[in-house]
Design an enzyme around this catalytic site. Structure first.
Site, short mmCIF file in Angstrom:
data_model
loop_
_atom_site.label_atom_id
_atom_site.label_comp_id
_atom_site.label_asym_id
_atom_site.label_seq_id
_atom_site.Cartn_x
_atom_site.Cartn_y
_atom_site.Cartn_z
N LYS A 152 6.50 11.51 -14.11
CA LYS A 152 5.11 11.78 -13.76
C LYS A 152 4.96 11.93 -12.25
O LYS A 152 5.14 10.97 -11.51
CB LYS A 152 4.18 10.64 -14.23
CG LYS A 152 2.71 11.04 -14.11
CD LYS A 152 1.76 9.87 -14.09
CE LYS A 152 1.46 9.38 -12.70
NZ LYS A 152 0.73 10.35 -11.84
N VAL A 209 0.11 -1.36 -7.32
CA VAL A 209 0.39 -0.77 -8.63
C VAL A 209 1.77 -1.24 -9.12
O VAL A 209 1.94 -1.51 -10.31
CB VAL A 209 0.28 0.77 -8.58
CG1 VAL A 209 0.70 1.39 -9.90
CG2 VAL A 209 -1.14 1.20 -8.23
N GLU A 227 10.11 0.73 -5.74
CA GLU A 227 10.17 1.07 -4.31
C GLU A 227 8.74 1.07 -3.82
O GLU A 227 7.95 1.94 -4.19
CB GLU A 227 10.80 2.45 -4.10
CG GLU A 227 12.23 2.58 -4.56
CD GLU A 227 13.23 1.88 -3.65
OE1 GLU A 227 12.82 1.28 -2.63
OE2 GLU A 227 14.43 1.92 -3.98
N CYS A 261 6.89 5.27 3.63
CA CYS A 261 7.06 3.82 3.47
C CYS A 261 8.01 3.26 4.52
O CYS A 261 8.00 2.07 4.78
CB CYS A 261 7.54 3.51 2.07
SG CYS A 261 8.90 4.55 1.57
N GLU A 353 -0.30 -1.90 5.50
CA GLU A 353 0.32 -0.58 5.62
C GLU A 353 -0.78 0.47 5.76
O GLU A 353 -1.59 0.64 4.85
CB GLU A 353 1.15 -0.30 4.37
CG GLU A 353 1.87 1.01 4.43
CD GLU A 353 2.74 1.25 3.21
OE1 GLU A 353 2.25 1.06 2.08
OE2 GLU A 353 3.91 1.63 3.38
P1 NAP Z 1 0.17 4.55 -5.94
O1 NAP Z 1 -1.30 4.62 -6.00
O2 NAP Z 1 0.80 3.26 -6.22
O3 NAP Z 1 0.69 5.69 -6.90
C1 NAP Z 1 2.04 5.96 -7.12
C2 NAP Z 1 2.21 6.59 -8.47
O4 NAP Z 1 1.84 5.65 -9.50
C3 NAP Z 1 1.33 7.81 -8.72
O5 NAP Z 1 2.03 8.73 -9.52
C4 NAP Z 1 0.16 7.22 -9.48
O6 NAP Z 1 -0.54 8.13 -10.27
C5 NAP Z 1 0.87 6.21 -10.34
N1 NAP Z 1 -0.01 5.15 -10.86
C6 NAP Z 1 -1.19 4.73 -10.35
N2 NAP Z 1 -1.72 3.77 -11.13
C7 NAP Z 1 -0.85 3.57 -12.16
C8 NAP Z 1 -0.85 2.71 -13.29
N3 NAP Z 1 -1.82 1.83 -13.53
N4 NAP Z 1 0.20 2.77 -14.15
C9 NAP Z 1 1.20 3.64 -13.92
N5 NAP Z 1 1.24 4.48 -12.88
C10 NAP Z 1 0.23 4.45 -11.99
O7 NAP Z 1 0.73 4.96 -4.51
P2 NAP Z 1 0.37 6.23 -3.68
O8 NAP Z 1 -0.96 6.02 -3.10
O9 NAP Z 1 0.59 7.46 -4.43
O10 NAP Z 1 1.56 6.20 -2.60
C11 NAP Z 1 1.49 5.47 -1.44
C12 NAP Z 1 2.29 4.18 -1.55
O11 NAP Z 1 3.62 4.40 -2.00
C13 NAP Z 1 2.44 3.47 -0.24
O12 NAP Z 1 2.10 2.11 -0.36
C14 NAP Z 1 3.92 3.62 0.09
O13 NAP Z 1 4.46 2.63 0.90
C15 NAP Z 1 4.54 3.65 -1.22
N6 NAP Z 1 5.85 4.31 -1.15
C16 NAP Z 1 6.99 3.59 -1.21
C17 NAP Z 1 8.22 4.20 -1.13
C18 NAP Z 1 9.50 3.44 -1.21
O14 NAP Z 1 10.52 4.05 -1.46
N7 NAP Z 1 9.51 2.15 -1.03
C19 NAP Z 1 8.29 5.57 -1.00
C20 NAP Z 1 7.12 6.29 -0.93
C21 NAP Z 1 5.90 5.65 -1.03
P3 NAP Z 1 -1.87 8.88 -9.68
O15 NAP Z 1 -1.36 10.09 -9.04
O16 NAP Z 1 -2.71 9.15 -10.88
O17 NAP Z 1 -2.53 7.92 -8.72
#
Ligand code: NAP
Ligand code: MG
Length: 454
Positions: A152, A209, A227, A261, A353
């Site tokens: 997804k 999440v 991650e 990140c 963050e």
């Molecule tokens: P997010 O809101 O956590 O969303 C990530 C993914 O999860 C999206 O595809 C999202 O879908 C999905 N999601 C949301 N709610 C969910 C649920 N209840 N059940 C299952 N899936 C769900 O994060 P984001 O805002 O897209 O990304 C930013 C964050 O990612 C930052 O905190 C960043 O640090 C972190 N990040 C970490 C890494 C790493 O490798 N450590 C790399 C990149 C990013 P939707 O599109 O529908 O919201």
């Protein structure tokens, strides 16, 4: 339907259908049905299919990069690197099927062997900040190990993942082996967590999440790799090459408009050189070229969306801006590179963050103080250490609780080295030589070879 917006122009790029819960379930069942045949594909044939997939990505590289520029506002240079990373990760793990061996362990009275068994259906949930690489880090080793994959993409950035699924089919991967399901996290992502045929969830995204995914997966003792976020320190000692440290610091945090990140969003500088460092940093920040991501010269594009820009801006409400770079006016979710001198170490801009082009600068006194400040966060993903003292570089590297550190550099990710977070930055590791362990389960078999044992 999801409307995909170009973040540099606010123009509509296209609309993409949203997968329903019932459609997600049907896709998971197709993946489950495709699994027995996929795991039986001879190792060299599975390897060949992954190499063909890599070649298809390579042949489509310019197109994939253009899609990412339009969908995500990534600079064209970064977007080409990202598509190339998918190709390289596929090539790297295409070498795995013939090398996925177990062990023979000496035991009395028989033969003991282990097998690296694929898990079954692996689900990959991708955030919007690096749509291509993060997808590839999940699906390439998962497929190489003999799993089938449902993926997804983030709602905001589905276009390159959808194209990668087309390329996989064109390269000859059987139907059902790799499916991309655009849609909502709360619908499609939730089915990945709840559907019993999904045996593992690989999640990259926010810590908030990620915690929910882990809790949801606990109900079925479902495997997870997480991650999550980061609040990474860039630690600069007085003995470092200050010119280089200052010249590179903006790129260590403002790359991808800080939506990374691994962004080094907390600069910690030894107090004796703080003023000199700031004097060197200011022109470096002014020098960051922010603008049209399709232009070859651009170094930083826009933020992903209007709501994300509002969230990033909220961190500047009660804080002192030291200096900032430039950004275009007019349409697009622009935000200039911004350097903040926090009032206290508990300001939100220091502890949370931001995920935007905002960096804080704080002084430290000595090595212990630097390590204490660097570790003063629930996160532990990456970080940089600038010093010309080898012993200090190693001591501080061992002292900082983070999964990925670089000395006199800001590099974080090489596909052939392990990547992942300590503390609340994640669970498990991706990439590198051991990634197949995260997509297989060890099975131990003992065979009695004593006479008359039957
Ligand atoms: P997010 O809101 O956590 O969303 C990530 C993914 O999860 C999206 O595809 C999202 O879908 C999905 N999601 C949301 N709610 C969910 C649920 N209840 N059940 C299952 N899936 C769900 O994060 P984001 O805002 O897209 O990304 C930013 C964050 O990612 C930052 O905190 C960043 O640090 C972190 N990040 C970490 C890494 C790493 O490798 N450590 C790399 C990149 C990013 P939707 O599109 O529908 O919201
Ligand atoms: Mg979100």
């Amino acid at each position: 339907m999801t409307t995909v917006i170009n973040p540099a122009t606010e123009a509509v790029v296209e609309t993409v259908p949203e997968t329903s819960a019932a459609e997600a379930d049907a896709a998971i069942v197709r993946a489950e049905r495709a699994f027995p045949a996929w795991r039986e594909v001879a190792p060299a044939d599975r390897a060949r299919l992954l190499r063909r997939f890599a070649d298809a990505v390579d042949a489509d590289l310019a197109h994939l990069a253009e899609l990412e520029v339009a969908n995500s506002g990534h600079t064209i240079g970064n977007a080409r690197w990202e598509a190339g990373n998918v190709r390289d990760v596929l090539h790297y793990y295409s070498a795995a099927p013939e090398r996925l061996f177990g062990r023979q362990i000496p035991v009395p009275g028989g033969l003991n062997i282990t097998f690296a068994e694929p898990l079954g259906v692996v689900a990959v949930i991708v955030p919007w900040n690096f749509p291509m690489p993060i997808a590839g880090w999940g699906f390439a080793p998962a497929l190489a190990a003999g799993n089938t994959v449902v993926l997804k993409p983030a709602e905001l950035t589905p276009l390159t993942a959808l194209r990668l699924a087309e390329l996989a089919l064109a390269a000859g991967l059987p139907e059902g082996v790799f499916q991309v399901l655009p849609g909502r996290g709360s619908v499609v992502g939730q089915r990945f967590v709840d559907h019993p045929a999904v045996r593992k969830v690989v999640f990259t995204g926010s810590t908030e999440v990620g915690r929910m995914i882990m809790a949801g997966c606990a109900a079925q003792v479902k495997r997870v790799t997480l991650e999550l976020g980061g609040k990474n320190a860039n630690v600069i000692f007085a003995d470092a090459d200050l010119e280089r440290a200052a010249a590179t610091a903006p790129y260590g945090v403002f790359d991808n408009a800080g939506q990374d990140c691994c962004a080094r969003s907390r600069i910690l500088v030894q107090r004796t050189v703080l003023d000199r460092f700031l004097a060197l940093l200011e022109p470096a920040v002014h020098g960051v070229r922010v603008g049209d991501p399709a232009s070859e010269a651009t170094e930083m594009g826009p933020l992903i969306s209007a709501s994300h820009r509002a969230r990033v801006a909220s961190y500047l409400d009660d804080t002192e801006i030291a200096f900032r770079g430039t950004a275009p006016d007019g349409p697009g979710f622009w935000f200039p590179p911004t350097v903040v001198l926090p009032r206290t170490p508990t300001d939100r801009v220091v502890t949370e963050e931001v995920f935007g082009p905002v960096v804080t600068v704080q002084p430290f006194d000595d090595e212990d103080d630097a390590v204490r400040l660097a570790n003063d966060t629930p996160y532990g993903l990456s970080g940089s250490i600038w010093t010309n003292d080898v012993g200090r570089a190693l001591r501080v590297s061992r002292g900082i609780e983070a999964g990925n550190l670089s000395v006199n550099s800001h590099s974080s990710v090489r596909y052939w080295t392990p990547f992942g977070g300590m503390k609340q930055s994640g669970l498990g590791r991706e990439l590198g030589p051991d990634a197949l362990n995260a997509f297989t389960e060890t099975k131990n078999v003992f065979i009695d070879t004593s006479r008359g044992s039957h």
